[in-house]
Write a protein that holds these residues in place. Sequence first.
Motif, PDB file in Angstrom:
ATOM      1  N   ILE A  99       0.818  -1.210   0.000  1.00 16.37           N
ATOM      2  CA  ILE A  99       0.000   0.000   0.000  1.00 16.37           C
ATOM      3  C   ILE A  99       0.856   1.266   0.000  1.00 16.37           C
ATOM      4  CG2 ILE A  99      -1.666   1.318   1.386  1.00 16.37           C
ATOM      5  CD1 ILE A  99      -2.703  -1.426   2.397  1.00 16.37           C
ATOM      6  N   GLY A 100       1.999   1.213   0.657  1.00 17.01           N
ATOM      7  CA  GLY A 100       2.845   2.396   0.762  1.00 17.01           C
ATOM      8  C   GLY A 100       3.211   2.996  -0.579  1.00 17.01           C
ATOM      9  N   LEU A 101       3.436   2.154  -1.590  1.00 19.02           N
ATOM     10  CA  LEU A 101       3.786   2.666  -2.913  1.00 19.02           C
ATOM     11  C   LEU A 101       2.672   3.527  -3.490  1.00 19.02           C
ATOM     12  CD1 LEU A 101       5.533  -0.289  -4.790  1.00 19.02           C
ATOM     13  CD2 LEU A 101       6.546   1.879  -4.114  1.00 19.02           C
ATOM     14  N   VAL A 102       1.433   3.092  -3.325  1.00 15.50           N
ATOM     15  CA  VAL A 102       0.310   3.860  -3.857  1.00 15.50           C
ATOM     16  C   VAL A 102       0.079   5.110  -3.002  1.00 15.50           C
ATOM     17  CG1 VAL A 102      -2.082   3.751  -4.629  1.00 15.50           C
ATOM     18  CG2 VAL A 102      -0.691   1.678  -4.614  1.00 15.50           C
ATOM     19  N   PHE A 103       0.181   4.948  -1.685  1.00 17.93           N
ATOM     20  CA  PHE A 103      -0.087   6.060  -0.771  1.00 17.93           C
ATOM     21  C   PHE A 103       0.942   7.183  -0.952  1.00 17.93           C
ATOM     22  CE2 PHE A 103      -0.291   8.369   3.207  1.00 17.93           C
ATOM     23  CZ  PHE A 103      -1.637   8.346   3.526  1.00 17.93           C
ATOM     24  N   TYR A 104       2.225   6.794  -1.052  1.00 14.95           N
ATOM     25  CA  TYR A 104       3.296   7.801  -1.116  1.00 14.95           C
ATOM     26  C   TYR A 104       3.835   8.039  -2.517  1.00 14.95           C
ATOM     27  CZ  TYR A 104       3.667   7.845   3.999  1.00 14.95           C
ATOM     28  OH  TYR A 104       3.415   7.990   5.341  1.00 14.95           O
ATOM     29  N   GLY A 105       3.347   7.269  -3.521  1.00 13.32           N
ATOM     30  CA  GLY A 105       3.906   7.359  -4.867  1.00 13.32           C
ATOM     31  C   GLY A 105       3.961   8.769  -5.423  1.00 13.32           C
ATOM     32  N   ALA A 106       2.887   9.507  -5.261  1.00  7.70           N
ATOM     33  CA  ALA A 106       2.839  10.894  -5.722  1.00  7.70           C
ATOM     34  C   ALA A 106       3.084  11.871  -4.577  1.00  7.70           C
ATOM     35  CB  ALA A 106       1.485  11.178  -6.368  1.00  7.70           C
ATOM     36  N   SER A 107       2.568  11.550  -3.378  1.00  4.49           N
ATOM     37  CA  SER A 107       2.571  12.531  -2.294  1.00  4.49           C
ATOM     38  C   SER A 107       3.951  12.777  -1.689  1.00  4.49           C
ATOM     39  CB  SER A 107       1.597  12.097  -1.186  1.00  4.49           C
ATOM     40  OG  SER A 107       2.006  10.885  -0.602  1.00  4.49           O
ATOM     41  N   GLU A 108       4.816  11.748  -1.636  1.00  2.00           N
ATOM     42  CA  GLU A 108       6.122  12.008  -1.016  1.00  2.00           C
ATOM     43  C   GLU A 108       7.021  12.890  -1.884  1.00  2.00           C
ATOM     44  OE1 GLU A 108      10.135   9.977   0.837  1.00  2.00           O
ATOM     45  OE2 GLU A 108       8.354   8.732   0.633  1.00  2.00           O
TER      46      GLU A 108
END
Length: 507
Positions: A99-108
């Motif tokens: 999930i982290g990839l989708v959650f932070y993919g754009a936001s980080e």
Amino acid sequence: MEKAKITKVFYISMVLVLITVLLGAIWPAHFEEITGNINDFIAKEFGWYYVMISTFMVIFCVFLIFSPIGKLKLGKPSDKPEFNLISWFAMLFSAGMGIGLVFYGASEPLSHFLTPPTAESGTNQAFRDSLRSTFFHWGFHAWAIYGVVALGLAYFQFRKGEPGLISRTLRPIFGKHVEGVLGTIIDVLAVFATVVGVAVSLGMGAQQINGGLHYLFNVPNTFLVKVIIVIIVTVLFLMSAWSGLSKGIQYLSNLNIFFAALLLFGVLFVGPTILIMNMFSTSIGNLLQNFIYMSFDAAPLNETKREWMSSWTIYYWGWWMSWSPFVGIFIARVSKGRTIREFLLGVLLVPSILSFFWFSVFGTTAIEVVKKVPAIGKMTLETQLFGIFHEMPLGIGLSILALLLICTFFITSADSATFVLGMQSTHGSLNPPNTVKVIWGISQSLIALVLIYAGGLNALQSAAIIVAFPFSFVLLGMMYSLYKDANKERLHLGLTLKPDKRFRKKE
């Protein structure tokens, strides 16, 4: 019969989980305050320690790759890998990042672009630094931490015949004491770290699913809706866990890769394709050029950067360590029959490069969109991705695909975790009872909901860093124990860096 297999690790861990759930549910404000204070103390006083231990694990893995120890097989001489390379990569990638990839993919990358630690906000330098920092957080350090745990477990379980327990990897140090109270404490710590680490991910998944539904279909973004989402997904992943490793988890992991590839290439082709590829190449070079400095940097003379590192770098190192029992045990379970060198090269390089490409695609696209629509930069983390897709061609389709991917990642992470927790609380059984997996599955979901209720991402992040601190000492012990035993066997077999025909015969 199933009940006889359950160990005291299960009961002690379950008591700790219930206490955590009750504290968070009854006193959510105090729970968030206490975890936040402990987290701040650890990040401030021991940030340097997190930096050093994470980097040391990268060095340790690289050393083993080039060492004669790398020739040793994780198993008996006749053992062959149970899963092909594609399924192997799919399962370790889905479990390790999820999930982290989708959650932070754009936001980080977007966050680092808008609020960089050193560069001026919104500049080309901030753009370059944003991808470099994101690559650093999701690359070699993360997978070295996972690799250390997975390698230690696979080596002692498949080569030495030990149960698949974290405690048994420390036998070369503590001897028979790993079968007593000390071993129980270590295994309880590993189980609790797994529950909290996975709960962080599940909490983020529930929040982003709710955020996406709210943005796309105006579904209320409330705690009640998150409860409903978690209940539905819990039922789905428990059904998958009931079907076993070779069926449910393998099929879902392959489905994850399919959805992820579809979303990845969809964004690549409708986004700024040439710029994405240029940033991908340049950012890898930028990371490699600055890798040693970044790996040891604790920002002692820069207060702003040190606070940024506490929120990002130190948080990630803690998150990866709290996830490492879960991911390590799972990767070990699916890696029997591979050599140490093959294992570490696969674990370190392939997922890291895939992560770099993922963040190049989503990060570059996000920054370019926000340059034109600055309001998206002020949206919450769980809705930013959908706001970005809204400004792109095929935006609705991309958003729906992203929601599907979050759901399958959610299910796979929880599914894999129930399997791992079942192993750890049934004396390392490779086929834990379904009743135990169901109990752990429900417990994970409850902790995720409590952490959301107690303070959203703040409580989630604090919990991850806190649990990682005591477990880091177990990680140090695992490295020493593995090297001690593997080097002894290497000397016994007379292995060198040169090809050795005698080795092949013996192995």
